[in-house]
Design a protein around this motif. Sequence first.
Motif, PDB file in Angstrom:
ATOM      1  N   ILE A   1       7.926  14.640   6.704  1.00  0.00           N
ATOM      2  CA  ILE A   1       7.294  13.379   6.330  1.00  0.00           C
ATOM      3  C   ILE A   1       8.122  12.718   5.228  1.00  0.00           C
ATOM      4  N   LEU A   2       8.882  11.715   5.598  1.00  0.00           N
ATOM      5  CA  LEU A   2       9.643  10.903   4.637  1.00  0.00           C
ATOM      6  C   LEU A   2       9.093   9.483   4.723  1.00  0.00           C
ATOM      7  N   GLN A   3       7.834   9.337   4.286  1.00  0.00           N
ATOM      8  CA  GLN A   3       7.091   8.126   4.596  1.00  0.00           C
ATOM      9  C   GLN A   3       7.655   6.867   3.954  1.00  0.00           C
ATOM     10  N   LEU A   4       8.361   6.993   2.821  1.00  0.00           N
ATOM     11  CA  LEU A   4       8.891   5.787   2.187  1.00  0.00           C
ATOM     12  C   LEU A   4       9.957   5.112   3.047  1.00  0.00           C
ATOM     13  N   ARG A   5      10.606   5.870   3.913  1.00  0.00           N
ATOM     14  CA  ARG A   5      11.591   5.259   4.814  1.00  0.00           C
ATOM     15  C   ARG A   5      10.938   4.296   5.810  1.00  0.00           C
ATOM     16  N   LEU A   6       9.625   4.415   5.959  1.00  0.00           N
ATOM     17  CA  LEU A   6       8.912   3.552   6.893  1.00  0.00           C
ATOM     18  C   LEU A   6       8.198   2.401   6.196  1.00  0.00           C
ATOM     19  N   HIS A   7       8.287   2.344   4.874  1.00  0.00           N
ATOM     20  CA  HIS A   7       7.630   1.281   4.115  1.00  0.00           C
ATOM     21  C   HIS A   7       8.402  -0.025   4.305  1.00  0.00           C
ATOM     22  N   PRO A   8       7.737  -1.098   4.707  1.00  0.00           N
ATOM     23  CA  PRO A   8       8.448  -2.367   4.970  1.00  0.00           C
ATOM     24  C   PRO A   8       9.298  -2.847   3.795  1.00  0.00           C
ATOM     25  N   ALA A   9       8.805  -2.689   2.563  1.00  0.00           N
ATOM     26  CA  ALA A   9       9.561  -3.152   1.402  1.00  0.00           C
ATOM     27  C   ALA A   9      10.837  -2.334   1.209  1.00  0.00           C
TER      28      ALA A   9
ATOM     29  N   ILE B   1      10.121   0.680 -10.153  1.00  0.00           N
ATOM     30  CA  ILE B   1      11.524   0.720  -9.743  1.00  0.00           C
ATOM     31  C   ILE B   1      12.099  -0.665  -9.970  1.00  0.00           C
ATOM     32  N   SER B   2      13.148  -0.733 -10.768  1.00  0.00           N
ATOM     33  CA  SER B   2      13.818  -2.014 -10.985  1.00  0.00           C
ATOM     34  C   SER B   2      15.264  -1.917 -10.530  1.00  0.00           C
ATOM     35  N   VAL B   3      15.746  -2.994  -9.949  1.00  0.00           N
ATOM     36  CA  VAL B   3      17.133  -3.083  -9.491  1.00  0.00           C
ATOM     37  C   VAL B   3      17.761  -4.290 -10.173  1.00  0.00           C
ATOM     38  N   ASP B   4      18.788  -4.027 -10.993  1.00  0.00           N
ATOM     39  CA  ASP B   4      19.459  -5.087 -11.755  1.00  0.00           C
ATOM     40  C   ASP B   4      18.448  -5.887 -12.577  1.00  0.00           C
ATOM     41  N   GLY B   5      17.456  -5.184 -13.111  1.00  0.00           N
ATOM     42  CA  GLY B   5      16.463  -5.809 -13.973  1.00  0.00           C
ATOM     43  C   GLY B   5      15.279  -6.426 -13.269  1.00  0.00           C
ATOM     44  N   ASP B   6      15.329  -6.506 -11.950  1.00  0.00           N
ATOM     45  CA  ASP B   6      14.225  -7.091 -11.186  1.00  0.00           C
ATOM     46  C   ASP B   6      13.340  -5.992 -10.612  1.00  0.00           C
ATOM     47  N   GLU B   7      12.033  -6.131 -10.822  1.00  0.00           N
ATOM     48  CA  GLU B   7      11.091  -5.138 -10.340  1.00  0.00           C
ATOM     49  C   GLU B   7      10.955  -5.198  -8.817  1.00  0.00           C
ATOM     50  N   VAL B   8      10.980  -4.034  -8.181  1.00  0.00           N
ATOM     51  CA  VAL B   8      10.768  -3.933  -6.740  1.00  0.00           C
ATOM     52  C   VAL B   8       9.293  -3.647  -6.511  1.00  0.00           C
ATOM     53  N   GLU B   9       8.605  -4.520  -5.816  1.00  0.00           N
ATOM     54  CA  GLU B   9       7.173  -4.367  -5.577  1.00  0.00           C
ATOM     55  C   GLU B   9       6.942  -3.638  -4.261  1.00  0.00           C
ATOM     56  N   PHE B  10       6.391  -2.408  -4.362  1.00  0.00           N
ATOM     57  CA  PHE B  10       6.062  -1.681  -3.137  1.00  0.00           C
ATOM     58  C   PHE B  10       4.797  -0.858  -3.345  1.00  0.00           C
ATOM     59  N   SER B  11       3.924  -1.344  -4.237  1.00  0.00           N
ATOM     60  CA  SER B  11       2.680  -0.610  -4.510  1.00  0.00           C
ATOM     61  C   SER B  11       1.698  -0.708  -3.356  1.00  0.00           C
ATOM     62  N   GLU B  12       1.837  -1.745  -2.522  1.00  0.00           N
ATOM     63  CA  GLU B  12       0.963  -1.884  -1.365  1.00  0.00           C
ATOM     64  C   GLU B  12       1.654  -1.327  -0.127  1.00  0.00           C
ATOM     65  N   GLY B  13       0.884  -1.040   0.889  1.00  0.00           N
ATOM     66  CA  GLY B  13       1.464  -0.629   2.164  1.00  0.00           C
ATOM     67  C   GLY B  13       1.612   0.860   2.342  1.00  0.00           C
ATOM     68  N   PHE B  14       1.026   1.662   1.430  1.00  0.00           N
ATOM     69  CA  PHE B  14       1.137   3.117   1.531  1.00  0.00           C
ATOM     70  C   PHE B  14       0.086   3.729   2.454  1.00  0.00           C
TER      71      PHE B  14
END
Length: 313
Positions: A127-135, A246-259
């Motif tokens: 189960i590597l579920q984050l690989r299936l997260h749309p974000a 999780i931030s990339v180059d200072g920008d927050e990556v939003e992936f709290s939904e969709g789990f």
Amino acid sequence: MTTFALIGAAGYVAPRHMKAMQAIGGDLKVAYDPNDSVGIIDSHFPDAHFFTEFERFDRHVDKLRRRDEQIDYVSICSPNHLHDAHCRFALRSGADAICEKPLVLNPWNIDGLAEIERDTGRRISTILQLRLHPAIIALREKFAKSNDRHQVNLTYITSRGRWYYASWKGEDAKSGGVATNIGVHFFDMLSFVFGPVKRNEAHLREPERAAGYLECERAEINWFLSVDRNDLPDSVKGKKTTFRSISVDGDEVEFSEGFTDLHTRSYEEIIAGRGFGLDEVRSSIDIVSNFRNAPVKSGSGLLHPFAQRMIAG
């Protein structure tokens, strides 16, 4: 109808597996756990047989095989250090295995499982579920097209009470430590998005928390993980028990939904023959195993801000 057996039915994540089995129209034939607090089965598969002794569970699975009522998949939600043995049991019983993270604690265990796959003709999916997260998929597609190197900060704090240290999760030999137990799926996601790991440093390794640095093909990553509620930022203390950033180059990556349904999506992919196998899981297992055995370099200039604060006292 696809049939299942379940090892670790009383575990925290087991209900997600039962829900996924039900959602795909499968049938849980038999379940096992040394603990008997498994009333959740009634909400999904009340007719499933249940055993608290592995030997009786083994005998029942074998009886089904001899009756030509073969189990198609054995789903594994047992403590981390038992995953290897339970995958072997599944394949030797003539079933495929669906195993929770981490698949194993050490990379050489993957080699042994690959031999059993070849010997039995059966398959192990994890189960590597984050690989299936749309974000996360969108993030990977975005950075795959770029030759730039990115600065990434990962912070994950999920509060655990005193029970944690009295359970197998508090024993490094059984859980692999904090970095393995709560971090392995994040490390898989990071290497999935940013490419193979070229450098792996350990900056902090304690029973409650861990921190380090990863250099991937397309990113430099500082990370911090903790199960101590005292590490929560002041902005969320008393309001939430978990902080994920999780931030990339200072920008927050939003992936709290969709789990919510990612285990169901994982099962759908596995049944369709598109599950994540041994090759896909190797990178994350290498990361956590190397971190567990690496010397701690707390004087590095690459420290995560949270780690800097902890080390400074």
